[in-house]
Design a protein around this motif. Structure first.
Motif, PDB file in Angstrom:
ATOM      1  N   PHE A  69      -1.472   3.188 -10.948  1.00  0.00           N
ATOM      2  CA  PHE A  69      -0.218   2.461 -10.757  1.00  0.00           C
ATOM      3  C   PHE A  69       0.137   2.286  -9.286  1.00  0.00           C
ATOM      4  CE2 PHE A  69       0.217   2.831 -15.281  1.00  0.00           C
ATOM      5  CZ  PHE A  69       0.879   1.652 -15.605  1.00  0.00           C
ATOM      6  N   ARG A  70      -0.440   3.107  -8.423  1.00  0.00           N
ATOM      7  CA  ARG A  70      -0.303   2.845  -6.984  1.00  0.00           C
ATOM      8  C   ARG A  70      -0.987   1.527  -6.633  1.00  0.00           C
ATOM      9  NH1 ARG A  70      -0.848   8.771  -6.293  1.00  0.00           N
ATOM     10  NH2 ARG A  70       1.096   9.491  -5.329  1.00  0.00           N
ATOM     11  N   ILE A  71      -2.125   1.286  -7.268  1.00  0.00           N
ATOM     12  CA  ILE A  71      -2.844   0.029  -7.031  1.00  0.00           C
ATOM     13  C   ILE A  71      -2.091  -1.140  -7.659  1.00  0.00           C
ATOM     14  CG2 ILE A  71      -4.977  -1.231  -7.524  1.00  0.00           C
ATOM     15  CD1 ILE A  71      -6.418   1.501  -7.519  1.00  0.00           C
ATOM     16  N   ILE A  72      -1.608  -0.934  -8.873  1.00  0.00           N
ATOM     17  CA  ILE A  72      -0.916  -2.005  -9.604  1.00  0.00           C
ATOM     18  C   ILE A  72       0.347  -2.471  -8.880  1.00  0.00           C
ATOM     19  CG2 ILE A  72       0.456  -2.439 -11.689  1.00  0.00           C
ATOM     20  CD1 ILE A  72      -1.652  -0.787 -13.226  1.00  0.00           C
ATOM     21  N   LYS A  73       1.099  -1.523  -8.323  1.00  0.00           N
ATOM     22  CA  LYS A  73       2.396  -1.894  -7.737  1.00  0.00           C
ATOM     23  C   LYS A  73       2.272  -2.594  -6.390  1.00  0.00           C
ATOM     24  CE  LYS A  73       3.271   2.523  -5.365  1.00  0.00           C
ATOM     25  NZ  LYS A  73       4.160   3.709  -5.274  1.00  0.00           N
ATOM     26  N   ARG A  74       1.148  -2.398  -5.689  1.00  0.00           N
ATOM     27  CA  ARG A  74       1.089  -2.855  -4.307  1.00  0.00           C
ATOM     28  C   ARG A  74       1.264  -4.363  -4.146  1.00  0.00           C
ATOM     29  NH1 ARG A  74       3.271  -0.128  -1.377  1.00  0.00           N
ATOM     30  NH2 ARG A  74       2.245   1.646  -2.345  1.00  0.00           N
ATOM     31  N   PRO A  75       0.522  -5.220  -4.877  1.00  0.00           N
ATOM     32  CA  PRO A  75       0.759  -6.658  -4.719  1.00  0.00           C
ATOM     33  C   PRO A  75       2.135  -7.096  -5.207  1.00  0.00           C
ATOM     34  CG  PRO A  75      -0.793  -6.240  -6.504  1.00  0.00           C
ATOM     35  CD  PRO A  75      -0.612  -4.950  -5.784  1.00  0.00           C
ATOM     36  N   LEU A  76       2.677  -6.390  -6.188  1.00  0.00           N
ATOM     37  CA  LEU A  76       4.019  -6.712  -6.664  1.00  0.00           C
ATOM     38  C   LEU A  76       5.051  -6.453  -5.573  1.00  0.00           C
ATOM     39  CD1 LEU A  76       3.693  -5.054 -10.188  1.00  0.00           C
ATOM     40  CD2 LEU A  76       3.780  -7.508  -9.733  1.00  0.00           C
ATOM     41  N   LEU A  77       4.921  -5.334  -4.891  1.00  0.00           N
ATOM     42  CA  LEU A  77       5.846  -5.012  -3.804  1.00  0.00           C
ATOM     43  C   LEU A  77       5.644  -5.946  -2.619  1.00  0.00           C
ATOM     44  CD1 LEU A  77       5.798  -1.095  -3.855  1.00  0.00           C
ATOM     45  CD2 LEU A  77       7.442  -2.658  -4.913  1.00  0.00           C
ATOM     46  N   ARG A  78       4.404  -6.315  -2.364  1.00  0.00           N
ATOM     47  CA  ARG A  78       4.142  -7.247  -1.267  1.00  0.00           C
ATOM     48  C   ARG A  78       4.842  -8.578  -1.532  1.00  0.00           C
ATOM     49  NH1 ARG A  78      -0.925  -6.663  -1.242  1.00  0.00           N
ATOM     50  NH2 ARG A  78      -1.505  -8.446  -2.529  1.00  0.00           N
TER      51      ARG A  78
END
Length: 280
Positions: A69-78
């Motif tokens: 979920f660290r990977i999943i959230k990164r583009p969403l936060l970007r």
């Protein structure tokens, strides 16, 4: 369409499942401030219980679920932080949905919110918008509470009356609230649009994650998804048909930022994980 995809773990065999406002829609007491355990709106989450159920929790170590979920959230936060020409309208409003029930969308919505709450400079509001079959509070081990539908139905109910603060300082919860046969119309109403604009713009550091109804089962999902900046669609591996996925994507093709989580795939025997990616 611009979209993204990567990977996340699920040790549980049964997943537990993203303008000016009138005064009643004030969210001044929403996510972000330090939780007061004496407040009537404070709820204690049993983090040990959640961890045993395969959820992302603070101080839970570097589990495969947490790392995924660290990977999943990164583009969403970007996308949520984008500014200038790259800014996305309501980019900080993220709805998690699926084509059909049982694909793990609530599990993903809760884990995504938990992971975002670990950010150093972010707060997150987790909204149960699956008003026909709410399950966020159940997953978190909490009883039913007033929430979103109550705000939309009663002008005397403010957001600050129904947002729950938790023992995770950066995480607050907005329950679904009472059921209503006119839920679709309420979610598509001007009142809901004002509420979403208020939620999106009030706090610059807030991410709002909505757990939405399935796209192919209810009409509420379409009313909600059309007002979000980013869509995360959960697809259950080896179960959801290609036809169902294509039909669900067709129904939300007007959304410019769609992300896919391929849920419950197996990297190798005995190791479940999520696949996450963009859809073009």
């Amino acid at each position: 369409m611009a979209q993204d995809s990567q990977g996340a773990g699920n040790p549980s065999p049964h997943p537990l499942g993203v303008a000016e406002a009138a005064q009643p829609y004030s969210v001044e007491a929403g996510a972000g401030s330090e939780a007061d355990s004496t407040s009537p709106h404070y709820r204690q989450l049993n983090l040990a219980r959640l961890q045993t159920q395969g959820m992302v929790v603070h101080d839970g170590g570097r589990t495969s679920v947490a790392e995924d979920f660290r990977i999943i959230k990164r583009p969403l936060l970007r996308n949520a932080r984008a500014s200038g020409a790259e800014a996305i309208r309501h980019g900080n409003l993220i709805v998690v949905t699926s084509a059909l029930p049982g694909e793990g969308k609530t599990y993903c919505a809760v884990n995504l919110a938990m992971s975002i709450a670990m950010e150093m400079d972010m707060t997150v509001l987790l909204v149960d918008a699956d008003v026909a079959r709410p399950s966020v509070l159940k997953v978190l081990g909490l009883p039913p509470e007033p929430g979103l539908m109550d705000v939309l139905l009663d002008e005397q109910v403010a957001m600050s009356d129904v947002i729950l603060k938790t023992n995770i300082p950066a995480l607050s919860i907005l329950p679904a609230g009472r059921s209503n046969r006119h839920a679709t119309e309420l979610l598509a109403s001007r009142a809901m649009s004002r509420l979403l604009s208020e939620i999106a713009s009030r706090y610059a550091d807030r991410i709002v994650v909505f757990d939405s109804p399935p796209l192919l089962i209810t009409s509420e999902a379409h009313a909600l998804v059309g007002q979000m900046g980013q869509v995360v669609m959960v697809v259950e591996a080896e179960t959801t048909t290609q036809h169902a996925v294509k039909e669900a994507l067709r129904q939300i093709e007007a959304c410019e930022h769609i992300h896919l989580i391929y849920n419950k795939t197996r990297a190798f025997p005995g190791n479940d994980y999520y696949g996450y990616g963009d859809y073009d």
